[in-house]
Design a protein around this motif. Sequence first.
Motif, short mmCIF file in Angstrom:
data_model
loop_
_atom_site.label_atom_id
_atom_site.label_comp_id
_atom_site.label_asym_id
_atom_site.label_seq_id
_atom_site.Cartn_x
_atom_site.Cartn_y
_atom_site.Cartn_z
N THR A 120 0.83 -1.21 0.00
CA THR A 120 0.00 0.00 0.00
C THR A 120 0.86 1.25 0.00
OG1 THR A 120 -1.74 1.21 1.18
CG2 THR A 120 -0.17 0.00 2.54
N MET A 137 -5.52 1.68 6.20
CA MET A 137 -5.70 0.27 6.56
C MET A 137 -6.75 0.10 7.65
SD MET A 137 -1.66 -0.82 6.55
CE MET A 137 -1.93 -2.40 7.33
N ASP A 197 -10.11 -0.86 6.25
CA ASP A 197 -10.23 -1.98 5.32
C ASP A 197 -11.49 -2.78 5.59
OD1 ASP A 197 -7.85 -1.25 4.22
OD2 ASP A 197 -6.67 -2.90 5.05
N VAL A 236 -9.66 -8.20 2.00
CA VAL A 236 -8.48 -8.35 1.15
C VAL A 236 -8.94 -9.14 -0.06
CG1 VAL A 236 -6.21 -9.41 0.89
CG2 VAL A 236 -6.79 -8.24 3.02
N ILE A 271 -6.49 -7.06 10.49
CA ILE A 271 -5.84 -5.79 10.15
C ILE A 271 -4.74 -5.56 11.17
CG2 ILE A 271 -6.14 -3.30 9.90
CD1 ILE A 271 -9.06 -3.84 9.16
N LYS A 323 -5.69 -4.79 -0.50
CA LYS A 323 -6.61 -4.43 0.59
C LYS A 323 -7.74 -3.58 0.01
CE LYS A 323 -4.58 -0.17 2.42
NZ LYS A 323 -5.87 0.45 2.73
N THR A 333 -10.41 -0.79 0.71
CA THR A 333 -10.84 0.28 1.61
C THR A 333 -11.87 1.11 0.85
OG1 THR A 333 -8.54 0.31 2.36
CG2 THR A 333 -9.99 2.02 3.23
N ASP A 350 -11.34 0.60 -5.04
CA ASP A 350 -11.82 -0.23 -3.93
C ASP A 350 -13.33 -0.06 -3.74
OD1 ASP A 350 -9.16 -0.72 -3.70
OD2 ASP A 350 -8.95 -0.01 -1.64
#
Length: 966
Positions: free
Chosen positions: A249, A255, A258, A261, A280, A309, A311, A318
Amino acid sequence: MAMEKTFNAAEAESRLFTAWEEAGCFKAGANAKPQASTYCIMIPPPNVTGVLHMGHAFNNTLQDILIRWKRMQGFDTLWQPGTDHAGIATQMVVERQLAEAGNAGRRELGREKFLDKVWEWKAQSGGTIINQLKRLGASCDFDRTAFTMSGAPGAPSDEADGNFHDAVIKVFVEMYNKGLIYRGKRLVNWDPHFETAISDLEVENIETPGHMWHFKYPLAGGATYTYVEKDEDGNVTLEEERDYISIATTRPETMLGDGAVAVHPSDERYAPIVGKLCEIPVGPKEHRRLIPIITDEYPDPDFGSGAVKITGAHDFNDYQVAKRGGIPMYRLMDTKGAMRADGAPYSDEAVKAQAHAKGAEFTENEVDAINLVPDDIRGLDRFEARKLVVQQITDEGLAVMTTETSTDEDGNEVTTSVPMVENKPIMQPFGDRSKVVIEPMLTDQWFVDAEKVVGPALDAVKGGKVKILPESGEKTYYHWLENIEPWCISRQLWWGHQIPVWFDAEGNQYCAATEAEAQAQAGEGVVLTRDPDVLDTWFSSGLWPIGTLGWPNWSEDTSKYFPTSTLVTGQDILFFWVARMMMMQLAVVDDIPFDTVYLHGLVRDAKGKKMSKSTGNVMDPLDIIDEYGADALRFSSAAMAALGGVLKLDMKRIEGYRNFGTKLWNAVRFAEMNEVYANGAPSREIPQASATVNQWIIGEVAKTRETVDAALEGFRFNDAANALYAFTWGKVCDWYVEFAKPLLNSDDDAIKAETRATMGWVLDQCMILLHPIMPFITEELWGQTAKRDGMLVHEDWPTYGTDLVNADADREMNWVIQTIEATRSTRAQMNVPAGAKIPMVVTEITETNDAAFTANEALIFKLARVESLTKVDAFPKGTATIAVDGATFGLPLEGVIDVAAEKARLEKSLGKLAKELGGLRGRLNNPKFVASAPEEVVTEAKANLQAREEEESKLKDALSRLAELD
């Protein structure tokens, strides 16, 4: 009174513009013929905070060319000017001024008093760019200057009469009631400095030095799996037991938010743990969340570890994965980009005014979101939080490690295990105004359900009702609209159209044009609070065509201009503005806003490089106007406006176009000194000419008129400019003036009178045809040469055609020009002294061309620097051959030039040129150079190669000619 020797642009431009305005020359409908069709252009409204830059100068020059051309053709024209209220930019300017003066800030003043300050600033400084457009010569109907905040509550009296605010509010309410506008929670670009959502166009992606950290996410419950890597042939290259999955990242602080994954479905390395949970690796262990390992098409198995990951509340890619997989999203930061320390949705005002929207796509648990942020990180700036997150993970041993080899003091190799951190450039989004890093953030905003209104906008272009030029723009238009997302239209600002929605204590919404109407909806006694947000400026400017023409209170005087005709704008706002105007006008009044869209690119410097202050290549159009005059800048803009071409602004070209204006001025002075204007203005009637020269130039005028009209009809501004340049400088100023001199000095009074009448008419046509591009010098010449019955700006545009071309005269005079130019070229190649008059010989010539030579002998001898012509059976030794249509001439050069010395000179030049060519070809044949060098550097190298190759060809041709002399 005799004309001045030169055109004084600095003195004349302001005087002429004032005269145009005072005479009402630019008013809507000025110079319109009875029953004329309308032609309307809407100016892309510049920001009210703006000043004229090269993009404005280029864009508005093209609009002015079109509107002046159509006005002279007798159309009922309107060029609608105005400015955009520019929410962020204006609020920034006023807040900065308050701070510099030591006054109370925005929040201390309160909304109402702060807006008073903005209106005060607008009254004092908001008209700057309009006045600068006048310096360019823009012939807008400035009496109708619009403003996208006119009529808004609190507007001063001079802005209160406008209808734009009412139009904006009416459209919002109608679209809300139709279910086309809703409030929801989605990911947006968030500016932590201004604490507002911003559009993609207000984001600058800049490559900056960055880091890529590699961390371990432990599997839940201490689970393990066999991690296997294979090469392309399927051979195992690594096999080990792991109790974690690693990710990489560039933003470790996210993180904490998150939701999962993700790995690619085809990635066999992680197949054993898909569906399992991992931890995490940050924060107190007792509060760490477990998140699932999922599959999605987004991760690239060949990039990094292949695991990503997710987020969803802080990354646009994401966000899409989270939507597809139903993954929870947690917003970690407050409005300033600090790690959250309270449960506010996104601002103090919002807590008071708004509750969670009904029907939001995702519901965020505020308490959980705060609990995700450990105590020691809460309230920290995101970049400070990043450092602490990295340190905590590293200290716990959850950073992926790698080895580094170094040498100790004794020269021994030492291998050290260190955290795996890649130093690499990354593309970072910055706010174009704030200059801070933009944070993708999940917030409650107002949206237009674009999918419901995009259909008619697509159909209008696909069906040919609206034409986009160049055609490549249509493909981009289709791509954007066929993949359209909901359009975020709310901004967390004070300057703008406040959203007409009120909330009660339970969060119910009441949308109405006024508070009284909203109260009536809610019922008596219900306490309402208005949404503090304002509308994005793209929403209000999306109504620019109808809003400026008085909708919804149409009048015959305004509605006749809708739909408008041509939109001239930058290709970068095809989606942000053009497409949205299409959607909005079709949704509101069920009609297209314009029938043609002309798109252009950015104006770049002479090397094709983007202008920026950091590179020091920014050109100020006002400085250019001060030095060279507005006409030179305008002509340069037209000349580089090739449809779909790269816009390269070269100061040498601007200087050249100023010289072009001087050339025209001198030709008119020559005419004045030869009594062309002695009896007043030339007749508008086409001259009846008997002299071949006069017949020829009348035909050239006609051909040029047709070329210019065809070019402008096709929006090929460069073709129009180039045709006018070649005709005015080449045919009129260079050739016709010279050809006419013997006629003006003739003993035949009839020929004198005919030539004066022809020259006057031809120069008037030059002024008329050039006026849309070069309005100032042409208007000045029009007024100085004779007393006219009207200004040039309202002179009728000619309609004559090529039926005026006399074929015999056209062939004869163009052959004479060809002969003179070929002779001059040969003399130059052979390095014949400029002042030397030499004999000419001819071996073969057609009867027609022989007659043409005889009829124009004096002109050819004078202009080609030739003293005689002799017919011979064969060329004598040392003769340079000149081949033209229907004749072969020769220049005997023995004794005139030193052939051996000339050969040596040319060979030396060719040798030097060969080295340059070798270097250029070597660079361009090097794949690394072509792939890695900046685009403008490669383009410049290719242009240099082409120029050097052309120079080499000419030198070789000259050397070949010299060889013939031996």
